[in-house]
Write a protein that holds these residues in place. Structure first.
Motif, PDB file in Angstrom:
ATOM      1  N   LEU A  85       0.829  -1.194   0.000  1.00 41.28           N
ATOM      2  CA  LEU A  85       0.000   0.000   0.000  1.00 41.28           C
ATOM      3  C   LEU A  85       0.866   1.248   0.000  1.00 41.28           C
ATOM      4  CD1 LEU A  85      -3.087  -0.056   0.210  1.00 41.28           C
ATOM      5  CD2 LEU A  85      -2.863   0.397   2.636  1.00 41.28           C
ATOM      6  N   GLY A  86       0.570   2.216  -0.878  1.00 40.71           N
ATOM      7  CA  GLY A  86       1.266   3.497  -0.869  1.00 40.71           C
ATOM      8  C   GLY A  86       0.636   4.427   0.159  1.00 40.71           C
ATOM      9  N   ASP A  87       1.346   5.471   0.508  1.00 38.98           N
ATOM     10  CA  ASP A  87       0.852   6.398   1.524  1.00 38.98           C
ATOM     11  C   ASP A  87      -0.483   7.036   1.165  1.00 38.98           C
ATOM     12  OD1 ASP A  87       3.038   5.943   3.128  1.00 38.98           O
ATOM     13  OD2 ASP A  87       4.111   7.732   2.487  1.00 38.98           O
ATOM     14  N   LEU A  88      -0.736   7.275  -0.120  1.00 34.78           N
ATOM     15  CA  LEU A  88      -1.978   7.925  -0.530  1.00 34.78           C
ATOM     16  C   LEU A  88      -3.095   6.939  -0.836  1.00 34.78           C
ATOM     17  CD1 LEU A  88      -0.667  10.788  -2.860  1.00 34.78           C
ATOM     18  CD2 LEU A  88      -1.470  10.964  -0.505  1.00 34.78           C
ATOM     19  N   ASP A  89      -2.806   5.662  -0.792  1.00 35.91           N
ATOM     20  CA  ASP A  89      -3.818   4.663  -1.114  1.00 35.91           C
ATOM     21  C   ASP A  89      -4.854   4.545   0.000  1.00 35.91           C
ATOM     22  OD1 ASP A  89      -2.679   4.005  -3.558  1.00 35.91           O
ATOM     23  OD2 ASP A  89      -1.413   2.450  -2.702  1.00 35.91           O
ATOM     24  N   PHE A  90      -6.092   4.334  -0.393  1.00 30.63           N
ATOM     25  CA  PHE A  90      -7.169   4.099   0.550  1.00 30.63           C
ATOM     26  C   PHE A  90      -6.904   2.779   1.271  1.00 30.63           C
ATOM     27  CE2 PHE A  90     -11.423   2.598   1.627  1.00 30.63           C
ATOM     28  CZ  PHE A  90     -11.925   3.730   2.248  1.00 30.63           C
ATOM     29  N   PRO A  91      -7.063   2.681   2.547  1.00 26.15           N
ATOM     30  CA  PRO A  91      -7.763   3.581   3.458  1.00 26.15           C
ATOM     31  C   PRO A  91      -6.852   4.569   4.191  1.00 26.15           C
ATOM     32  CG  PRO A  91      -7.397   1.544   4.597  1.00 26.15           C
ATOM     33  CD  PRO A  91      -6.786   1.393   3.211  1.00 26.15           C
ATOM     34  N   ASN A  92      -5.604   4.705   3.796  1.00 27.42           N
ATOM     35  CA  ASN A  92      -4.708   5.653   4.466  1.00 27.42           C
ATOM     36  C   ASN A  92      -5.233   7.077   4.326  1.00 27.42           C
ATOM     37  OD1 ASN A  92      -2.968   3.568   5.046  1.00 27.42           O
ATOM     38  ND2 ASN A  92      -1.625   3.973   3.328  1.00 27.42           N
ATOM     39  N   LYS A  93      -4.962   7.872   5.328  1.00 24.89           N
ATOM     40  CA  LYS A  93      -5.306   9.298   5.293  1.00 24.89           C
ATOM     41  C   LYS A  93      -4.258  10.048   4.480  1.00 24.89           C
ATOM     42  CE  LYS A  93      -8.753   9.122   8.201  1.00 24.89           C
ATOM     43  NZ  LYS A  93     -10.107   9.426   7.790  1.00 24.89           N
ATOM     44  N   ILE A  94      -4.677  11.135   3.860  1.00 27.79           N
ATOM     45  CA  ILE A  94      -3.738  11.995   3.150  1.00 27.79           C
ATOM     46  C   ILE A  94      -2.980  12.813   4.187  1.00 27.79           C
ATOM     47  CG2 ILE A  94      -3.494  13.917   1.529  1.00 27.79           C
ATOM     48  CD1 ILE A  94      -6.070  12.915   0.168  1.00 27.79           C
ATOM     49  N   LEU A  95      -1.674  12.661   4.204  1.00 31.32           N
ATOM     50  CA  LEU A  95      -0.830  13.383   5.146  1.00 31.32           C
ATOM     51  C   LEU A  95       0.130  14.287   4.388  1.00 31.32           C
ATOM     52  CD1 LEU A  95       0.060  10.443   7.560  1.00 31.32           C
ATOM     53  CD2 LEU A  95      -1.684  12.215   7.885  1.00 31.32           C
ATOM     54  N   TYR A  96       0.553  15.334   5.027  1.00 28.95           N
ATOM     55  CA  TYR A  96       1.485  16.311   4.460  1.00 28.95           C
ATOM     56  C   TYR A  96       2.674  15.616   3.803  1.00 28.95           C
ATOM     57  CZ  TYR A  96       4.732  20.296   4.529  1.00 28.95           C
ATOM     58  OH  TYR A  96       5.619  21.277   4.192  1.00 28.95           O
ATOM     59  N   ASN A  97       3.328  14.721   4.540  1.00 29.11           N
ATOM     60  CA  ASN A  97       4.543  14.065   4.048  1.00 29.11           C
ATOM     61  C   ASN A  97       4.298  13.011   2.981  1.00 29.11           C
ATOM     62  OD1 ASN A  97       6.234  15.597   5.651  1.00 29.11           O
ATOM     63  ND2 ASN A  97       6.081  14.182   7.365  1.00 29.11           N
ATOM     64  N   SER A  98       3.041  12.681   2.723  1.00 30.82           N
ATOM     65  CA  SER A  98       2.762  11.673   1.697  1.00 30.82           C
ATOM     66  C   SER A  98       2.587  12.294   0.314  1.00 30.82           C
ATOM     67  CB  SER A  98       1.527  10.855   2.076  1.00 30.82           C
ATOM     68  OG  SER A  98       0.384  11.666   2.189  1.00 30.82           O
ATOM     69  N   ILE A  99       2.538  13.630   0.229  1.00 32.77           N
ATOM     70  CA  ILE A  99       2.315  14.313  -1.047  1.00 32.77           C
ATOM     71  C   ILE A  99       3.658  14.718  -1.658  1.00 32.77           C
ATOM     72  CG2 ILE A  99       1.188  16.236  -2.219  1.00 32.77           C
ATOM     73  CD1 ILE A  99      -0.707  16.399   0.255  1.00 32.77           C
ATOM     74  N   ALA A 100       3.896  14.258  -2.876  1.00 35.62           N
ATOM     75  CA  ALA A 100       5.133  14.613  -3.587  1.00 35.62           C
ATOM     76  C   ALA A 100       4.883  15.687  -4.643  1.00 35.62           C
ATOM     77  CB  ALA A 100       5.739  13.375  -4.244  1.00 35.62           C
ATOM     78  N   GLY A 101       3.678  15.755  -5.161  1.00 34.30           N
ATOM     79  CA  GLY A 101       3.364  16.721  -6.202  1.00 34.30           C
ATOM     80  C   GLY A 101       1.913  16.619  -6.603  1.00 34.30           C
ATOM     81  N   LEU A 102       1.525  17.439  -7.565  1.00 35.53           N
ATOM     82  CA  LEU A 102       0.132  17.422  -8.007  1.00 35.53           C
ATOM     83  C   LEU A 102       0.032  17.817  -9.465  1.00 35.53           C
ATOM     84  CD1 LEU A 102      -1.218  20.514  -8.334  1.00 35.53           C
ATOM     85  CD2 LEU A 102      -0.848  20.477  -5.888  1.00 35.53           C
TER      86      LEU A 102
END
Length: 131
Positions: A3-20
């Motif tokens: 599971l990746g950091d952004l995958d459900f059911p994980n919460k979106i966290l500051y450190n899990s975002i690399a870009g958009l």
């Protein structure tokens, strides 16, 4: 597959975002948040007086017609804060870098995302578990 950091059911966290990346600029802007391990999540900015459970149900029905594995869940207040803090810090990083002569530029997508994250939403922002 882990599971990746952004995958459900994980919460979106500051450190899990690399870009958009902006996917749509319609009345309800849609963005793809990319994580550090190839994980991705789609978020949509919902605003308007008619955002309620029926909007979620309709969106979920439409999305599942395209991909039965998709899940739509509202971002909780902490996820909104984490995401808003991430984009604010990214734009501050651009300013800091430019001030010391490092070539850096906020993308149009980042500027638009920041704008959308600071628009009061009458309804929650939704997320899709699969990009």
């Amino acid at each position: 597959m882990p599971l990746g950091d952004l995958d459900f059911p994980n919460k979106i966290l500051y450190n899990s975002i690399a870009g958009l990346k902006r996917l749509s600029t319609t009345r309800r802007p849609v963005f793809l948040l990319a994580g550090w391990t190839q994980d991705k999540v789609v978020v949509e900015h919902e605003s308007g007086d008619n955002v309620d459970a029926s909007v979620v149900k309709f969106s979920h029905t439409v999305m599942r017609a395209v991909d039965p594995a998709v899940k739509i869940v509202p971002l909780d207040p902490q996820e909104v804060t984490e995401t808003r803090d991430w984009i604010a810090d990214r734009l501050q990083e651009v300013n800091d870098n430019q001030r010391v002569g490092i070539t850096d530029r906020a993308t149009d997508d980042e500027l638009y995302f920041n704008e959308m994250m600071n628009v009061p939403a009458n309804g929650p922002r939704w997320r899709s578990s699969k990009a």
